[in-house]
Design a protein around this motif. Structure first.
Motif, mmCIF file in Angstrom:
data_model
loop_
_atom_site.group_PDB
_atom_site.id
_atom_site.type_symbol
_atom_site.label_atom_id
_atom_site.label_comp_id
_atom_site.label_asym_id
_atom_site.label_seq_id
_atom_site.Cartn_x
_atom_site.Cartn_y
_atom_site.Cartn_z
ATOM 1 N N PRO A 215 47.614 -3.234 7.928
ATOM 2 C CA PRO A 215 48.039 -3.143 9.330
ATOM 3 C C PRO A 215 48.994 -1.982 9.589
ATOM 4 C CG PRO A 215 49.064 -5.015 8.223
ATOM 5 C CD PRO A 215 48.057 -4.456 7.284
ATOM 6 N N LYS A 216 49.674 -1.512 8.508
ATOM 7 C CA LYS A 216 50.655 -0.448 8.718
ATOM 8 C C LYS A 216 50.006 0.943 8.725
ATOM 9 C CE LYS A 216 54.387 -3.156 6.828
ATOM 10 N NZ LYS A 216 54.830 -3.665 5.565
ATOM 11 N N SER A 217 48.776 1.019 8.215
ATOM 12 C CA SER A 217 48.113 2.315 8.140
ATOM 13 C C SER A 217 47.508 2.666 9.505
ATOM 14 C CB SER A 217 47.023 2.236 7.070
ATOM 15 O OG SER A 217 46.133 3.298 7.217
ATOM 16 N N GLU A 218 47.484 3.951 9.811
ATOM 17 C CA GLU A 218 46.993 4.390 11.124
ATOM 18 C C GLU A 218 45.539 3.978 11.329
ATOM 19 O OE1 GLU A 218 46.805 8.548 13.468
ATOM 20 O OE2 GLU A 218 48.286 8.412 11.870
ATOM 21 N N ASP A 219 44.732 4.084 10.251
ATOM 22 C CA ASP A 219 43.311 3.709 10.399
ATOM 23 C C ASP A 219 43.040 2.276 9.911
ATOM 24 O OD1 ASP A 219 43.682 4.072 7.731
ATOM 25 O OD2 ASP A 219 42.239 5.671 7.468
ATOM 26 N N PHE A 220 44.116 1.519 9.679
ATOM 27 C CA PHE A 220 44.037 0.108 9.262
ATOM 28 C C PHE A 220 43.344 -0.071 7.907
ATOM 29 C CE2 PHE A 220 43.959 0.088 13.958
ATOM 30 C CZ PHE A 220 45.178 -0.542 14.167
ATOM 31 N N LEU A 221 43.286 0.989 7.110
ATOM 32 C CA LEU A 221 42.629 0.878 5.803
ATOM 33 C C LEU A 221 43.651 1.071 4.691
ATOM 34 C CD1 LEU A 221 39.363 2.974 6.290
ATOM 35 C CD2 LEU A 221 39.645 0.513 6.420
ATOM 36 N N ASN A 222 43.532 0.268 3.633
ATOM 37 C CA ASN A 222 44.363 0.512 2.456
ATOM 38 C C ASN A 222 43.644 1.531 1.563
ATOM 39 O OD1 ASN A 222 42.364 -0.910 1.156
ATOM 40 N ND2 ASN A 222 43.564 -2.788 0.938
ATOM 41 N N ASP A 223 44.230 1.820 0.402
ATOM 42 C CA ASP A 223 43.653 2.859 -0.454
ATOM 43 C C ASP A 223 42.223 2.528 -0.863
ATOM 44 O OD1 ASP A 223 45.922 4.246 -0.221
ATOM 45 O OD2 ASP A 223 46.791 3.645 -2.149
#
Lengths: 162, 718
Positions: free
Chosen positions: B669-677
């Motif tokens: 949720p914190k990533s701009e594109d909502f994706l983790n690594d």
């Protein structure tokens, strides 16, 4: 009359507020049965609320002395705590003494009656500033009541007027 | 006959508010990912598919499957229910099967009548032939088309829900085992032949026995043997039935034990997260108390003796007072001097810096004026002048009626202490505000941690009301199930031994009867009976052999998939072992290299075990081809690590022609594109063409409570 007697004379004076603000004062002070006011910020005893209103009125530069029939006495001035703040209030009033017709130097040579008149006027002026302060607070209470749910409300009002 | 889902659309369905056009997902062959955080519509999406295919949905409040019509109001968008009085809720799936294209829509019309809702459900199916949409009206034809998406018999393997994965492939029950073998081998006819041959064998036996009784009714010895044989056969029959009952009970107890075993494993997790929640709640309570205390103290700070916030901005008044006080002192001095001069006109006003008393004494003794530095002999005019100044009368009484200087002086002393503190009040207030904000931030942080712990707790099977009595009940039920298994095992062995003894005696009786009674008519009946028994045995053995072979091949295949799924994992996952139980069912356990049972593996490994078996079943069924139907799975990876997930994406396209996966493990949720690594990595592989398929991310654009949530989707790879 020496300084201590003069101080005592002022301290023994009964202080009044305008009875039309009784509801407001009880709502924002911890008095009697209504001492639990979880949702609003509140003062301790009435003299705290009174001194707060006095400072508001003083900052506004407005004194609205009480008319007869409006007065509700609550404490002698000497009962106001803490003492340094009480002295500060006194200092603020003494700074205005010429405006209400008394020069310090004249008081040094004034008669007992004049001193009594001065003390009465001093307290009347104090009540007048507090009265103007209460009017300001009542207006906020009636029109911007949500502000009173903010724990910093009374600090904010002081900041606004500083 | 490959079915591929092309689109799935929603209209006012749970979080999916708005028309089909606003809530459409386009899918293709390969892996189709719908990545979403908790509460963003993954399971609701899955429920849409269940509604179309099985007319059921999973009720997350009741934690079980329910018939869709009983849950219509829960299925409808909260926002639509709040804002509209007439609206449609629905799910649409379009798919192709070979060259044919179909559109299946289930819709419920909602109309508000007073305070309640009237609902009307309908199923619309269109078949597109040569660019023309032809409505299908016949109910049976409609049902047949819905089954083209995924046939009923394959739904168990093609529709997976992470939480209930443990129960999907159940080889430990007769029904579960039979349906799996049936799905794999298509030996329904063989099973029917077994039943028929058993019936024939029974009839031939009865025929032969009846004939034998009829012919030998006068021979007491033969009659006695026949009677004994009948008695034994009846007892064998009833005991065999009893054994079947024992086996069913054993199977049920085993199943219960396995279920409870999983629950007990989760019980430890529940206990852990229950404890974490409790600790965090205590910390939150303490922080809230501290914050409340600080907030209550704000008015106290207004009247603090050292730095009273009340006096903010009033420092100039102190200076003003101080000036007034000085002026008063000057005026009083002037008044006093004037008064003194009036009393003694000879009194000289001394200029500034006039000598003090000790200097005057020294000057008189030294007979010298130190002011003008000239000699002043004793009794000279200059000497007498100095003496007069020394002995000038001192004013001891005030010339005024009052003396308030100590009053003003006292006030001056008190208020002067505020001269330094008042200019610092703004900073003091700001520090106080920051301290409260920091506490608030710490509370929010702890609340978030508690929410995560709560989710983990719920994932481990905990319930909202947090009762831990269920765990105690489970432990007690587990012990009971273990005792039942032990008892039923013993009962079965005892009954089988008894039957063995009875069969030995039966054999003796048969031999005796054959030797005593060699009548040719009887012989032909006996031969027919023996033949039918042989036929029954042949089919029974064939069925058993096929069962065994299928299970052996399933074991090999499942191990291959298990090894591929666990490849690269740091902890050894062991090897799947299929073992046949006394009741004929199969237990699958994970063994280590020394053939000992591997225990203590996490839920991830246990689910991987199930997923391997499912993939093995599907692979066994379809040989080297791909599975021809969509494989749809909700939260299959909720207990898997990154390595497992990577491996799944690597091998799934080889097994399934199309899979639709709802997943949260790629969400941040914190990533701009909502994706983790891991999400970014997989998306990149999809963009490079290494993994075929589509990639969607669900988002909630406006924060709202659960009833008003609106989910939108972002297509990263279409």
């Amino acid at each position: 009359m020496d300084g201590q007697s003069f101080r005592d004379r002022i301290g023994q004076k009964r202080v009044n507020f305008n009875k039309k603000y009784d509801g407001l004062i009880r709502a924002i002070s911890k008095v009697g049965a209504s001492s639990q006011k979880g949702e609003f910020s509140s003062f301790g005893p009435i003299y705290e609320t009174f001194m707060y209103a006095f400072i508001i009125g003083y900052k506004l530069g407005v004194s609205k002395p009480l008319e007869s029939g409006e007065r509700v006495g609550f404490n002698d001035f000497v009962d106001f705590k803490p003492t340094p703040i009480r002295d500060f209030v006194l200092m603020l009033l003494l700074n205005k003494s010429e405006e209400f017709g008394f020069k310090w130097i004249e008081l040094e040579n004034a008669s007992e009656d004049t001193i009594n008149t001065f003390v009465t006027e001093l307290i009347r002026q104090m009540e007048g500033y507090a009265n103007a302060g209460f009017e300001y607070l009542q207006n906020k209470w009636d029109n911007e009541n949500m502000k009173f749910r903010n724990p910093f409300v009374f600090v904010n009002f002081i900041e606004e007027l500083s | 006959m490959a079915a591929i889902i092309k689109t799935i659309s929603f209209k006012n369905f749970y979080n999916y508010y708005g028309n089909f056009d606003h809530n459409t997902y386009h899918f293709k062959e390969g892996i189709n990912i719908v990545n979403a955080d908790n509460n963003m519509g993954k399971s609701k999406f899955y429920n849409g598919i269940l509604w179309i295919l099985k007319d059921t949905v999973y009720d997350s409040d009741l934690k079980r499957m329910v018939n869709a019509p009983s849950s219509f109001k829960k299925m409808a968008s909260g926002k639509a229910l709040n804002e509209e009085t007439n609206f449609d809720m629905g799910v649409n799936i379009t798919f192709i099967e070979n060259a044919d294209k179909y559109s299946v829509s289930k819709t419920v019309q909602f109309a508000k009548v007073g305070n309640s809702w009237r609902t009307n459900e309908k199923l619309d199916i269109l078949q597109t032939i040569e660019n023309r949409d032809i409505p299908i009206l016949d109910q049976a034809a409609k049902d047949k088309i819905v089954q083209k998406i995924i046939p009923v018999e394959l739904m168990n393997y093609a529709l997976l829900q992470g939480e209930s994965m443990e129960q999907l492939v159940d080889l430990s029950s007769h029904n579960g085992l039979s349906s799996t073998i049936e799905a794999l081998a298509g030996i329904k006819n063989l099973i029917e032949i077994c039943e028929v041959s058993k019936d024939l064998s029974q009839r031939a036996k009865k025929l032969s026995n009846d004939k034998e009784k009829e012919i030998n009714s006068t021979n007491n010895k033969i009659s006695g043997l026949i009677q004994e044989r009948e008695g034994l056969e009846q007892r064998i029959d009833s005991t065999s039935k009893q054994i079947e009952t024992y086996k069913t009970e054993l199977s049920e107890a085993t199943k219960k034990k396995d279920t409870l075993e999983a629950l007990l494993l989760n019980a430890q997790n529940r206990e852990k997260f229950r404890g974490i929640q409790k600790t965090l709640q205590n910390e939150i309570d303490k922080l809230k108390d501290k914050k409340n205390e600080n907030e209550r103290n704000i008015t106290t700070m207004l009247f603090s003796e050292n730095s009273p916030w009340l006096l903010m901005g009033l420092e100039k008044q102190i200076t003003y007072f101080s000036d007034n006080y000085k002026n008063l002192i000057i005026k009083l001095t002037e008044q006093r001097t004037i008064h003194e001069l009036a009393e003694d006109p000879t009194m000289l006003l001394l200029p500034p810096n006039s000598p003090d008393k000790s200097s005057l004494l020294r000057m008189l003794q030294g007979e010298k004026c130190e002011i003008c530095n000239r000699p002043a002999p004793k009794n000279s005019d200059a000497w007498k002048h100095m003496e007069m100044v020394l002995k000038r009368p001192k004013s001891t009484e005030s010339s005024n009626k009052n003396d308030f200087s100590s009053f003003y002086g006292g006030i001056q002393t008190t208020v002067s202490s505020f001269l330094n503190s008042i200019p610092e009040l703004s900073k003091s207030i700001e520090r106080y505000r920051t301290a409260i904000d920091n506490i608030e931030e710490a509370i929010n942080q702890k609340e978030e941690e508690k929410e995560i712990a709560k989710l983990e707790f719920l994932n481990a099977g905990g319930s909202e009301n947090n009762a831990n009595t269920n765990d105690r009940q489970n432990i007690s039920d587990y012990t009971l199930a273990e005792k039942t298994i032990e008892k039923k095992d013993e009962d079965i062995k005892k009954a089988e031994n008894q039957i063995k003894q009875w069969k030995t005696r039966l054999k003796q009786i048969e031999d005796d009867l054959k030797s005593i009674n060699a009548n040719s008519e009887i012989k032909s009946y006996r031969d027919f009976k023996d033949l039918m028994c042989c036929v029954e045995l042949i089919f029974l053995n064939s069925k058993e052999r096929i069962f065994d072979e299928i299970l052996r091949s399933l074991e090999i295949n499942a191990n291959q998939k298990y090894s591929e799924l666990t490849q690269g994992n740091l902890s050894a996952g062991g090897k799947l072992n299929f073992s046949k139980q006394a009741d004929g069912t199969i237990q699958v356990c994970i063994k280590n290299i020394n053939d000992g049972e591997l225990t203590g593996l996490g839920t991830g490994f246990q689910r991987m075990k199930q997923l391997s078996i499912i993939m093995a079943i599907i692979s066994s069924k379809i040989g080297n081809k791909q599975f021809d139907y969509p494989f749809i799975s909700d939260a299959p990876f909720s207990e898997f690590g990154d390595n497992f997930i990577n491996n799944f994406f690597k091998i799934a396209p080889n097994v399934f022609s199309q899979s639709i996966i709802f997943i949260k493990e790629l969400y941040d949720p914190k990533s701009e594109d909502f994706l983790n690594d891991l999400g970014k990595k997989i998306l990149k592989k999809m963009e490079n063409g290494e993994i075929p398929g589509t990639f969607y991310v669900n988002v909630i654009e406006e924060k709202a409570d659960t009833t008003n949530l609106v989910t939108k989707n972002k297509c990263y790879k279409g």
